[in-house]
Structures are given as structure tokens and as C-alpha cells.
Motif scaffolding. Structure first.
Motif, PDB file in Angstrom:
ATOM      1  N   UNK A  45      43.559 -19.600  73.312  1.00 34.59           N
ATOM      2  CA  UNK A  45      44.209 -20.842  72.873  1.00 34.59           C
ATOM      3  C   UNK A  45      43.308 -22.053  73.110  1.00 34.59           C
ATOM      4  N   UNK A  48      40.788 -22.118  70.177  1.00 34.92           N
ATOM      5  CA  UNK A  48      41.253 -22.582  68.860  1.00 34.92           C
ATOM      6  C   UNK A  48      41.854 -23.983  68.931  1.00 34.92           C
ATOM      7  N   UNK A  50      44.533 -25.025  70.772  1.00 30.26           N
ATOM      8  CA  UNK A  50      45.960 -25.157  71.087  1.00 30.26           C
ATOM      9  C   UNK A  50      46.161 -25.627  72.527  1.00 30.26           C
ATOM     10  N   UNK A  70      40.281 -35.989  67.122  1.00 30.48           N
ATOM     11  CA  UNK A  70      41.257 -35.159  66.408  1.00 30.48           C
ATOM     12  C   UNK A  70      40.830 -34.880  64.961  1.00 30.48           C
ATOM     13  N   UNK A  74      39.551 -31.220  63.079  1.00 30.28           N
ATOM     14  CA  UNK A  74      40.136 -30.614  61.871  1.00 30.28           C
ATOM     15  C   UNK A  74      39.086 -29.881  61.051  1.00 30.28           C
ATOM     16  N   UNK A  77      38.568 -26.652  62.582  1.00 30.71           N
ATOM     17  CA  UNK A  77      39.773 -25.826  62.411  1.00 30.71           C
ATOM     18  C   UNK A  77      39.844 -25.213  61.015  1.00 30.71           C
ATOM     19  N   UNK A  78      39.298 -25.913  60.026  1.00 34.53           N
ATOM     20  CA  UNK A  78      39.298 -25.367  58.654  1.00 34.53           C
ATOM     21  C   UNK A  78      38.395 -24.143  58.554  1.00 34.53           C
ATOM     22  N   UNK A  82      43.533 -17.478  62.241  1.00 32.43           N
ATOM     23  CA  UNK A  82      44.070 -16.845  63.446  1.00 32.43           C
ATOM     24  C   UNK A  82      45.216 -15.906  63.098  1.00 32.43           C
ATOM     25  N   UNK A  84      48.227 -14.318  64.921  1.00 28.06           N
ATOM     26  CA  UNK A  84      48.989 -14.485  66.165  1.00 28.06           C
ATOM     27  C   UNK A  84      49.632 -13.169  66.583  1.00 28.06           C
ATOM     28  N   UNK A  85      49.935 -13.108  67.889  1.00 30.35           N
ATOM     29  CA  UNK A  85      50.555 -11.892  68.438  1.00 30.35           C
ATOM     30  C   UNK A  85      51.854 -11.557  67.693  1.00 30.35           C
ATOM     31  N   UNK A  88      53.454 -15.104  63.428  1.00 25.36           N
ATOM     32  CA  UNK A  88      53.690 -16.526  63.103  1.00 25.36           C
ATOM     33  C   UNK A  88      53.740 -16.791  61.599  1.00 25.36           C
ATOM     34  N   UNK A  89      54.272 -15.837  60.857  1.00 22.55           N
ATOM     35  CA  UNK A  89      54.456 -16.095  59.419  1.00 22.55           C
ATOM     36  C   UNK A  89      55.615 -17.078  59.266  1.00 22.55           C
ATOM     37  N   UNK A 162      45.102 -12.506  68.402  1.00 21.48           N
ATOM     38  CA  UNK A 162      45.738 -12.384  69.710  1.00 21.48           C
ATOM     39  C   UNK A 162      46.557 -11.095  69.724  1.00 21.48           C
TER      40      UNK A 162
ATOM     41  N   UNK B 112      58.287 -18.940  67.827  1.00 22.35           N
ATOM     42  CA  UNK B 112      57.644 -17.871  67.051  1.00 22.35           C
ATOM     43  C   UNK B 112      56.205 -18.247  66.655  1.00 22.35           C
ATOM     44  N   UNK B 113      55.654 -19.264  67.280  1.00 20.00           N
ATOM     45  CA  UNK B 113      54.261 -19.706  67.111  1.00 20.00           C
ATOM     46  C   UNK B 113      53.942 -20.255  65.723  1.00 20.00           C
ATOM     47  N   UNK B 114      54.982 -20.550  64.919  1.00 18.40           N
ATOM     48  CA  UNK B 114      54.713 -21.091  63.581  1.00 18.40           C
ATOM     49  C   UNK B 114      54.105 -22.497  63.680  1.00 18.40           C
ATOM     50  N   UNK B 117      50.584 -22.139  64.403  1.00 17.13           N
ATOM     51  CA  UNK B 117      49.850 -21.751  63.184  1.00 17.13           C
ATOM     52  C   UNK B 117      49.461 -22.983  62.377  1.00 17.13           C
ATOM     53  N   UNK B 119      48.939 -25.962  63.602  1.00 13.60           N
ATOM     54  CA  UNK B 119      47.892 -26.670  64.359  1.00 13.60           C
ATOM     55  C   UNK B 119      46.528 -25.999  64.173  1.00 13.60           C
ATOM     56  N   UNK B 120      46.519 -24.650  64.238  1.00 11.30           N
ATOM     57  CA  UNK B 120      45.246 -23.939  64.075  1.00 11.30           C
ATOM     58  C   UNK B 120      44.656 -24.197  62.684  1.00 11.30           C
ATOM     59  N   UNK B 121      45.553 -24.354  61.690  1.00  9.80           N
ATOM     60  CA  UNK B 121      45.057 -24.634  60.333  1.00  9.80           C
ATOM     61  C   UNK B 121      44.513 -26.057  60.208  1.00  9.80           C
ATOM     62  N   UNK B 122      44.739 -26.891  61.248  1.00  9.29           N
ATOM     63  CA  UNK B 122      44.276 -28.279  61.181  1.00  9.29           C
ATOM     64  C   UNK B 122      45.311 -29.200  60.568  1.00  9.29           C
TER      65      UNK B 122
END
Lengths: 244, 243
Positions: A45, A48, A50, A70, A74, A77-78, A82, A84-85, A88-89, A162, B112-114, B117, B119-122
Motif C-alpha cells: 500500500x 502504490x 494508499x 498530489x 497522478x 499512478x497512471x 493493481x 486487490x485481494x 475491488x470491482x 495483493x 471492499x477496497x473500491x 481502487x 485512488x490507485x488509478x489516480x
């Protein structure tokens, strides 16, 4: 190339990462292994963005991610994807809309081009006829594959996973491992996987970092791990506990 | 308390970034307008008609003097509807319906970490999730209050006719005799402030959910109770400042 330089992280008074320095092999699957609670998810985390480490640097191709503003973060980040465990859909979107989402946000593709790209990514992760299904309507393994498809839909340089095998049966776990290995070599991306699945370690671990109680305890690769485990009590215990 | 207030203010400030893609932002705002506005219309209509009817019957019960003309009932019901009943009662109900819904939706996305997700995408997750809800609330809740104002008076007219208290024309005559645009503007000011409270507090509570399903439920409860208390507090402040 990703480099970690003296990364420390704590929550209130409790320190969870102690002076971690490491580098990852570009274009290969890199694994961070360790028991639950050892700090590997916190490390991922931090990498990435977080979480922010108290001290230390996380460097992407010479750019120090921690000290960037910040808006500049970005840009890095692009370049990241990732898995996720818990995948995170976005549960209010269909599979197609989930994968299309990053394209809608960051690309200038037309709707037709976006659909083509989504279908290409779905084929790449061996999924068919799931475009209109919602995440709640597909299995755990399929969700992971949709998660991978969403992560790679943009041209990324780094893929973070993860615990990609958590909650999956051994056969599906191997399918996900193979998929990650194939995608890594095909697109020449640097993949960093958090795992405590030793089968994954032996199958695809080109670079392995073993974390023990928040400290980097050992690093090497899958060919070296058996040779050193006899001299490394903590690593040996971890491998034995995984019953491999 | 000060920690919560500070975190809330920082959260609100973090929302106001330039949207990553205006088209996506607009479609999310329209989606939220449908959820908040159209989805709440039936409950607002039912409550407004019945509150208007009950207010009329109770006002008539209290005005027993033959020296007071019946049209005064229309006057009292319309003024109290605009000043207090429509904005406050409707927004307390919306705090329960819309607020709980927003807090559980965002809270569920957090656990659920959405949100991670995004944030990771920016993507600025607080702005992407929260701002469309606040804008939708600021457009739709005042619109609902205007509808509630009309339905409250309508409910009063229906009750007056059905119970034989007075004729609809007497009621309308009373309502029109003291109508001032200022009264309506107080109602609208309240509705804008309450709309901001409901949407921002609920998004905040959901956004900072920690844990699992139990905590999502707790966030929903906290969103409703805090929104209700703040609505009542600002109701008093606005009344004191404007009247």
C-alpha cells in the motif's frame, strides 16, 4: 525500475515496517512473501500510494513517489495497475463497464475502440460472454481475472497484486499464477505480488523478498530459496508452515 | 469532536478538485439526481399531504373563537408549511432515506477496497464520489421542498374540505392574503443548507468507515443521527438570522 530506500511505517506507536530497502527486477514477477500480519500489505500500500511511509523513499524510474505533489503522483499512478485481494470491482457496474472505466477516465478512445480494447483484455484473461454480468454474478476466479483485465486495460508499467490467490482453489490459483507470469513477460511489465502461497513462489518467483516482523529478512530468487532455508530459521519455518 | 470537525472540513476541501473527465462527472451527477430526487418523491409526497392535512385539522381545533375568520387557518398552515414543516420535516425524512443510503453505499465501497481502487488509478476518490452527490442534493432537495410546500397546502385544502372545516376557496384566500416571497426564500435557504448537510455528512461517514458490514451499518446510523441534529441546529440558526 522500482526501488525502496529505508522505508519505515508505523501506526500510532506501533512500527510495522523497519528500514526496508529493496529493488525489484523490471519485466519479471517479483514476490513479497511473509506470514499474515508481517507488514507485506502495508508495504504494497505504501508502494502504490494508499499509505505514506514516515521516512524513506519509493522510487519509480528515478522519481521519488513519496515526496511528489498530489498532481505529480497522478502521473505515476497512471502507470500502475493493481489487483486487490478482494478484487475491488465496482459492484454497480457490469464486467464490461468495470474494465472500460479506466479507458473512459484516461483515454481519448471512441466508444467503439473502448469496447474493442475491453474485449481484447477479456480474451487475454481467457474470459468469454461475461461482458454484461455484474461482479456478484461471477465466480471468485473470474472476478480475479476481471481485476487483472481492468488493471492492464491501460498501458501500464507496473502491476501490483495483493494476494491474488486468496480464496481460490489450487487449480484456479495456478491459472491466475500462469496468467500473471504470461502477462508480465508479454507486456514487459514489472509485477509485484504479495503472497504466502509457496507454490506461487516456486513457480514464478524471479525475485523474492521475505518479510519477517516488518523487516526484510531475506531476498533472492526461487532457485536460491531451498539452499538458504536451512540457515535461515524464520524462512524455513514459514516454508514448513505453508506445508509445501 | 474537534478532530471530527477538522477531518470533515479537510474532507470537504479535498472534494473540490477539477474533475478528471467532465462527461463522466456529469453522468454521475445526473444518476445521483435521479437517486436522490426522483427516488424520494413518493415518500416526500405522502408525508407532505398528511402533514398538511393534520396541521389544518389541529389548527382548526385550536381556533375556537367565532371572532377569528376561518381563512386564518389557511394563513397559518401555508406560513408554517413554508417556514418550518416543508423544509425541516422533509429534510429529516430525507436524512433517514438519502443519508443512510449514501453512507452505506460509500461505506461498502470503502470496506471492499473500491475507494482504494479509485485512488490507485489516480482519481480523487472523495471528489469523484462525494461532489456529484452534493451537487445532486443541492439541485434536487430544494426542488423536493418546493413540491412539498405545494403538497402541504394541497393536503390542508383536501383535509379542510373533507372534514367540513372550511371551503377550499376560504383556505386559498387565507393562504394568499399573507403570502410573501421572503417566506418562500427562507424555506429555500433552509433547504439548500439542509441538502448540503445531508449529502456531505453522509458521504463523510461512509468514506471513513473502518471494518466490515457491522461498521457500515454503524456509519449509516451515525450519518442519520448527525444529519438530523445538524438540521435542527441550523434550522434554529437560520430562523434566528432571517426572521
Amino acid at each position: 525500475m522500482i526501488e525502496l530506500n529505508h522505508v519505515n511505517k508505523s501506526f500510532n506507536e506501533k512500527q510495522v515496517l523497519f528500514d526496508i530497502s529493496a529493488s525489484f527486477v523490471p519485466g519479471k514477477p517479483n514476490l513479497i512473501i511473509g506470514a499474515s500480519g508481517c507488514g507485506k500489505s502495508v508495504l504494497l500500500k505504501c508502494m502504490v500510494g494508499l499509505m505514506t511511509p514516515e521516512t524513506g523513499h519509493i522510487v519509480y524510474d528515478g522519481r521519488d513517489f513519496v515526496s511528489l505533489e498530489y498532481e505529480k503522483k497522478k502521473d505515476i499512478r497512471r502507470e500502475l495497475g493493481m489487483l486487490f485481494q478482494g478484487t475491488a470491482l465496482f459492484d454497480s457496474l457490469t464486467v464490461q463497464e468495470n474494465i472500460e472505466f479506466p479507458l473512459k477516465m484516461f483515454s481519448k478512445m471512441t466508444p467503439a475502440e473502448r469496447i474493442d480494447r475491453v474485449n481484447f483484455c477479456l480474451e487475454r484473461v481467457h474470459l468469454k460472454d461475461v461482458n454484461d454480468k455484474y461482479p456478484a454474478e461471477i465466480s471468485g476466479g473470474m472476478k480475479k481475472r476481471v481485476g487483472i483485465a481492468r488493471a492492464i486495460v491501460l498501458d501500464i508499467k507496473y502491476l501490483f497484486c495483493d494476494e491474488p490467490n486468496s480464496g481460490l482453489d489450487p487449480i484456479t490459483s495456478r491459472v491466475i499464477d500462469e496468467l500473471l507470469e504470461d502477462i508480465t513477460s508479454e507486456y514487459q511489465i514489472t509485477t509485484i505480488i504479495n503472497s504466502h502461497d509457496m507454490k506461487t513462489v516456486y513457480d514464478i518467483g524471479e525475485k523474492i523478498i521475505f518479510i519477517f516482523k516488518g523487516k526484510k529478512w531475506w531476498e533472492g530468487n526461487r532457485h536460491e530459496i531451498d539452499a538458504v532455508r536451512k540457515e535461515n530459521k524464520e524462512l524455513d519455518s514459514f516454508i514448513k508452515a505453508s506445508q509445501f | 469532536m474537534f478532530y471530527e470537525l477538522g477531518r470533515y472540513l479537510i474532507f470537504i476541501r479535498s472534494m473540490f478538485f477539477k474533475p478528471e473527465r467532465f462527461q463522466v462527472f456529469l453522468s454521475r451527477t445526473i444518476h445521483e439526481m435521479n437517486n436522490i430526487g426522483v427516488g424520494s418523491l413518493p415518500i416526500v409526497a405522502i408525508i407532505s399531504i398528511f402533514v398538511g392535512a393534520v396541521t389544518t385539522v389541529q389548527t382548526a381545533y385550536q381556533l375556537v373563537s367565532p371572532l377569528i375568520p376561518l381563512s386564518v387557518i389557511g394563513e397559518i398552515v401555508s406560513d408554517s408549511s413554508m417556514l418550518e414543516l416543508a423544509p425541516t420535516i422533509t429534510c429529516l425524512v430525507l436524512a433517514g432515506k438519502v443519508g443512510a443510503n449514501i453512507a452505506s453505499e460509500v461505506g461498502n465501497m470503502r470496506i471492499t477496497e473500491q475507494i482504494d481502487a479509485y485512488e490507485v488509478m489516480g482519481i480523487n476518490s472523495s471528489g469523484f464520489l462525494g461532489l456529484p452527490k452534493i451537487i445532486a442534493g443541492l439541485i434536487m432537495i430544494p426542488s423536493l421542498i418546493i413540491i412539498a410546500n405545494s403538497l402541504l397546502i394541497g393536503g390542508g385544502i383536501i383535509a379542510a374540505k373533507l372534514t367540513g372545516i372550511m371551503s377550499p376557496s376560504e383556505f386559498v384566500q387565507g393562504a394568499r392574503s399573507t403570502f410573501k416571497f421572503f417566506t418562500l426564500s427562507v424555506s429555500l435557504v433552509k433547504s439548500f443548507v439542509f441538502a448540503f448537510i445531508i449529502t456531505s455528512v453522509s458521504t463523510y461517514e461512509g468514506y471513513f468507515t473502518n471494518g466490515g458490514a457491522l461498521e457500515v451499518g454503524e456509519s449509516g446510523t451515525r450519518a442519520v443521527t448527525r444529519s438530523c441534529v445538524l438540521i435542527l441546529f441550523f434550522d434554529f440558526i437560520i430562523a434566528k438570522l432571517m426572521l
